[in-house]
Scaffold this active site. Structure first.
Site, PDB file in Angstrom:
ATOM      1  N   ALA A  12       0.805  -1.218   0.000  1.00  0.00           N
ATOM      2  CA  ALA A  12       0.000   0.000   0.000  1.00  0.00           C
ATOM      3  C   ALA A  12       0.840   1.272   0.000  1.00  0.00           C
ATOM      4  O   ALA A  12       0.335   2.352  -0.290  1.00  0.00           O
ATOM      5  CB  ALA A  12      -0.925   0.002   1.213  1.00  0.00           C
ATOM      6  N   ARG A  17      10.784   7.284  -1.297  1.00  0.00           N
ATOM      7  CA  ARG A  17      12.205   7.413  -1.628  1.00  0.00           C
ATOM      8  C   ARG A  17      12.500   7.144  -3.101  1.00  0.00           C
ATOM      9  O   ARG A  17      13.584   7.410  -3.580  1.00  0.00           O
ATOM     10  CB  ARG A  17      13.029   6.454  -0.747  1.00  0.00           C
ATOM     11  CG  ARG A  17      13.071   6.877   0.716  1.00  0.00           C
ATOM     12  CD  ARG A  17      13.499   5.743   1.638  1.00  0.00           C
ATOM     13  NE  ARG A  17      12.391   4.843   1.940  1.00  0.00           N
ATOM     14  CZ  ARG A  17      12.495   3.766   2.741  1.00  0.00           C
ATOM     15  NH1 ARG A  17      13.655   3.477   3.310  1.00  0.00           N
ATOM     16  NH2 ARG A  17      11.456   3.007   2.971  1.00  0.00           N
TER      17      ARG A  17
HETATM   18  C1  UD1 Z   1      10.615  -2.462   6.610  1.00  0.00           C
HETATM   19  C2  UD1 Z   1      10.846  -2.923   8.054  1.00  0.00           C
HETATM   20  C3  UD1 Z   1      12.343  -3.169   8.278  1.00  0.00           C
HETATM   21  C4  UD1 Z   1      12.860  -4.172   7.278  1.00  0.00           C
HETATM   22  C5  UD1 Z   1      12.556  -3.726   5.836  1.00  0.00           C
HETATM   23  C6  UD1 Z   1      12.898  -4.855   4.903  1.00  0.00           C
HETATM   24  C7  UD1 Z   1       9.095  -1.814   9.377  1.00  0.00           C
HETATM   25  C8  UD1 Z   1       8.776  -0.722  10.327  1.00  0.00           C
HETATM   26  N1  UD1 Z   1      10.365  -1.886   8.950  1.00  0.00           N
HETATM   27  O1  UD1 Z   1      11.241  -1.216   6.463  1.00  0.00           O
HETATM   28  O2  UD1 Z   1      12.555  -3.668   9.590  1.00  0.00           O
HETATM   29  O3  UD1 Z   1      14.260  -4.330   7.426  1.00  0.00           O
HETATM   30  O4  UD1 Z   1      11.142  -3.440   5.701  1.00  0.00           O
HETATM   31  O5  UD1 Z   1      12.668  -4.502   3.572  1.00  0.00           O
HETATM   32  O6  UD1 Z   1       8.234  -2.601   9.065  1.00  0.00           O
HETATM   33  N2  UD1 Z   1       3.403  -0.666   3.426  1.00  0.00           N
HETATM   34  C9  UD1 Z   1       2.023  -0.729   3.466  1.00  0.00           C
HETATM   35  N3  UD1 Z   1       1.328   0.161   4.228  1.00  0.00           N
HETATM   36  C10 UD1 Z   1       1.941   1.107   4.971  1.00  0.00           C
HETATM   37  C11 UD1 Z   1       3.357   1.180   4.944  1.00  0.00           C
HETATM   38  C12 UD1 Z   1       4.060   0.276   4.155  1.00  0.00           C
HETATM   39  O7  UD1 Z   1       1.420  -1.574   2.790  1.00  0.00           O
HETATM   40  O8  UD1 Z   1       1.240   1.865   5.645  1.00  0.00           O
HETATM   41  C13 UD1 Z   1       4.148  -1.613   2.583  1.00  0.00           C
HETATM   42  C14 UD1 Z   1       5.002  -0.930   1.552  1.00  0.00           C
HETATM   43  O9  UD1 Z   1       4.271  -0.739   0.348  1.00  0.00           O
HETATM   44  C15 UD1 Z   1       6.164  -1.901   1.369  1.00  0.00           C
HETATM   45  C16 UD1 Z   1       6.236  -2.638   2.682  1.00  0.00           C
HETATM   46  O10 UD1 Z   1       5.037  -2.351   3.383  1.00  0.00           O
HETATM   47  O11 UD1 Z   1       5.914  -2.840   0.330  1.00  0.00           O
HETATM   48  C17 UD1 Z   1       7.437  -2.176   3.513  1.00  0.00           C
HETATM   49  O12 UD1 Z   1       7.344  -0.771   3.738  1.00  0.00           O
HETATM   50  P1  UD1 Z   1       8.629   0.170   3.667  1.00  0.00           P
HETATM   51  O13 UD1 Z   1       8.180   1.548   3.973  1.00  0.00           O
HETATM   52  O14 UD1 Z   1       9.380  -0.069   2.444  1.00  0.00           O
HETATM   53  O15 UD1 Z   1       9.464  -0.381   4.929  1.00  0.00           O
HETATM   54  P2  UD1 Z   1      11.030  -0.250   5.184  1.00  0.00           P
HETATM   55  O16 UD1 Z   1      11.340   1.114   5.598  1.00  0.00           O
HETATM   56  O17 UD1 Z   1      11.769  -0.795   4.026  1.00  0.00           O
HETATM   57 CA    CA Z   2      11.223  -1.453   1.958  1.00  0.00          CA
END
Ligand code: UD1
Ligand code: CA
Length: 508
Positions: A12, A17
């Site tokens: 979602a 970035r």
């Molecule tokens: C996350 C993890 C981190 C891990 C990394 C691995 C958390 C807080 N951190 O960080 O520990 O090392 O992934 O790749 O979880 N997403 C949603 N809804 C939201 C927010 C995000 O569906 O409200 C989805 C994003 O689309 C994405 C995934 O969750 O596909 C991960 O989100 P992202 O913001 O990329 O997390 P990282 O900062 O990479």
């Molecule tokens: Ca990620």
């Protein structure tokens, strides 16, 4: 009661970035959108189904998810990974007891690693099991804090690392296996006390430990499988890994690749053994190539079907087209929209073929356009032949029979037919059907004037001499100011109206 597994993909987020307007999971690496790779890795797992959490560009992401057999769950607004999982949990059927959670932005994960994670989880009897990896450069990832060699105490996000945790290199892949009964109640207890003011899924781990649950981990042996895409530089890196994986699989099956690092071969492309693929080639979509083919440098094939022994010379495009056995095309050929080139036919340089059938052994070797055309067997299409298939409104067909000879520079004004065995004289503009076995000659007759050229040159020279006598100032030779004789002559002499073949003066 056996545990029933659900698969949840988090997709979602916006991907801030990436600095792109397109949702991150829709960006492509290795020939497919990131989300498609993840869903492909999940496909072989036995489960109650896959649920994709969508939010940013929800409709596009939902469309992709559903086209790949998954269901979509809307998360709006997007308040973090913990909030995303809480939203998904609410949508899961009651019978689901175990949940495998994955991020949509880590496309390199393989089914085998996921199976190993599920096995570890079942054997450990843990409330949660994480997939982890040891990275040389763990920056950007959450770090694993271990309580013992097998149990995990917490995940600490990069921004919250304590000085004594800076050396931790084991990272959280964001791939978790959860016991639903243990985790569901904790999702409501997550806080937002972090730099992003988001509900972090990673906080579930310490909450589970606080409640006395066991959290296990499975560490993958090939760390690249966990690489996530957060920036376009990481997207390029992941793309290169996919390309390398595909190239290695092809080479292992007997395909010769020249400089594979310069090639882009999509995952669904198949190539037979003893085929050679030169540098810079792109093989896209569902392209299928037979045995003993040779694909020349910098050619691009999209959804192309090549039988055995086909040669595609360099810089050719073969798009949604079919090449029969021993066909040869290129260099610089352009085949598109259902070009169907039959056995042994030859399509040469600067030839474009669109929506046309070219029969067995037929040749169109130079500078030709065949559009909406059917050509029989053993026909020769001379250099520079053009089918005039478009009248400004409609596309019209051209039919050329077997063993026809089309002279060079012919225009075939469609709709038109040339019967088998016919000849068309070079330079013809064919507007009427040519019956089988006939000769069509459709051009102006040549007029030849013996000695004309010499007489003209003499006249020009005489005129130039007359002009030059009084005026010495005009420079000659390579000086940029020198003027051509013909120009001088015209300038000096008032224009006469004559019937001479003198070319018209160009407008200024
Ligand atoms: C996350 C993890 C981190 C891990 C990394 C691995 C958390 C807080 N951190 O960080 O520990 O090392 O992934 O790749 O979880 N997403 C949603 N809804 C939201 C927010 C995000 O569906 O409200 C989805 C994003 O689309 C994405 C995934 O969750 O596909 C991960 O989100 P992202 O913001 O990329 O997390 P990282 O900062 O990479
Ligand atoms: Ca990620």
């Amino acid at each position: 009661m056996p545990s029933e597994l659900a698969l949840v993909v988090l997709a979602a987020g916006k991907g801030t970035r990436l600095k792109s307007r397109r949702a991150k999971v829709l960006h492509q690496a290795g020939g497919l959108p990131l989300l498609a790779h993840v869903l492909r890795a999940l496909k072989p797992l036995r489960s109650a189904g896959a649920w994709v959490v969508v939010g940013h560009q929800a409709e596009e992401v939902r469309g992709l998810a559903e086209s790949l057999g998954a269901r979509a769950v809307l998360q709006r607004p997007q308040l973090g990974t913990g909030h995303a999982v809480a939203t998904a949990f609410k949508a899961l059927p009651r019978r689901v007891t175990r949940v495998l959670v994955l991020p949509g932005d880590a496309p390199l994960i393989r089914t085998e690693a996921l199976r190993a994670l599920l096995r570890t989880h079942a054997n450990a009897g843990a409330a949660a099991t994480l997939l982890t990896a040891e990275l040389d450069d763990p920056s950007g990832y959450g770090r694993i804090v271990r309580g013992s060699s097998t149990l995990v105490d917490a995940i600490v996000e990069q921004a919250a690392l304590q000085p004594d945790q800076l050396g931790l290199r084991e990272v959280n892949a964001s791939i978790y296996c959860f016991e639903r009964a243990a985790v569901a109640p904790l999702l409501g207890r997550l806080g937002r006390k972090n730099v992003h003011r988001e509900y972090y899924l990673t906080d579930v781990i310490s909450l589970l430990r606080r409640d006395g649950h066991a959290v296990a981990a499975y560490k993958v042996s090939s760390p690249e499988e966990v690489l996530g895409v957060n920036t376009l530089a990481e997207l390029a890196r992941v793309d290169a890994i996919f390309r390398r994986r595909k190239a290695e699989a092809l080479m292992a099956s007997g395909v010769t690749l020249y400089q594979p690092e310069t090639q882009a071969i999509d995952p669904d492309v198949s190539i037979g053994p003893d085929t050679i693929v030169e540098a810079g080639v792109e093989l896209r979509g569902r392209t299928r190539i037979g045995r003993r083919c040779h694909i020349g440098a910098h050619s691009i094939l999209l959804n192309a079907r090549l039988a055995d022994g086909v040669t595609v010379r360099s810089h050719s495009l073969v798009l949604n087209s079919r090449l029969g056995p021993s066909v040869s095309v290129g260099p610089f050929a352009h085949l598109r929209d259902g070009a169907d080139i039959r056995k042994g036919a030859r399509i040469g340089n600067y030839v474009e073929v669109k929506k046309s059938v070219v029969g067995e052994g037929t040749k169109a070797q130079h500078l030709t356009y065949l559009g909406d055309t059917t050509v029989g067997r053993g026909t020769n299409i001379g250099a520079g032949t053009i089918t005039c298939n478009y009248d400004g409104v409609n596309k019209n067909p051209t039919r050329i029979g077997d063993n026809v000879f089309i002279g060079s520079g012919t225009e075939l004004v469609a709709p038109v037919k040339v019967g088998s065995g016919a000849y068309v004289a070079a330079g013809s503009t064919v507007t009427d059907n040519v019956p089988a076995g006939a000769l069509a000659l459709a051009r102006g007759r040549q007029v030849t004037k013996p000695g004309w050229a010499r007489t003209r040159r003499q006249k020009l020279a005489a005129a130039k001499a007359r002009k030059e006598e009084p005026r010495v100032a005009v420079r000659t030779g390579n000086s940029p100011k020198a003027k051509p004789a013909a120009k001088l002559e015209r300038k000096a002499k008032p224009r006469r109206k004559t019937k001479s073949a003198r070319p018209k003066r160009r407008p200024r």
